[in-house]
Design a protein around this motif. Structure first.
Motif: not given
Ligand code: ZN
Length: 121
Positions: A91-96, A112-117
């Protein structure tokens, strides 16, 4: 929890990554000790003027960098194993949102997911 994750698959993947990183950490520790032994060798004690002395320092810095990278990798793997236990792995630590399984297979320690990374770059 990311439903597309098979925890058993990732537990195995992370455990093998940890084993590799630990082997690297141990190997670099031994390399560093042998460089230290070479530096402490009375025959090569003239560090200031001996070109070999500088070479050994460079080698020591390089090995120390590799040793730290291996230690950091172990920490990352431990964090990922902890997330796997807690059920927050993948689960992305930024957007969930769920991190795609494809990304996790390439980088099981990703938080992080790719967009957040990409936004953090
Ligand atoms: Zn994310």
């Amino acid at each position: 929890m990311n439903d597309q994750i098979d925890p058993a698959v990732f537990a195995e993947l992370l455990t093998s990554l940890r084993r590799d990183a630990l082997a690297r950490l141990t190997a670099r520790g031994e390399d560093i000790r042998s460089v230290q032994d070479a530096r402490n060798d009375p025959a090569g004690a003239d560090d200031e003027h001996d070109p070999e002395g500088a070479t050994l320092s460079d080698e020591w810095s390089r090995l120390e960098g590799l040793r730290r990278a291996a230690a950091a990798e172990i920490d990352e793997v431990d964090d990922a194993l902890h997330r796997l236990e807690e059920g927050t792995f993948g689960v992305c630590a930024s957007c969930g949102r769920d991190i795609p399984v494809g990304r996790l297979l390439v980088r099981p320690t990703a938080t992080l997911c790719v967009p957040c990374a990409e936004r953090r770059r």
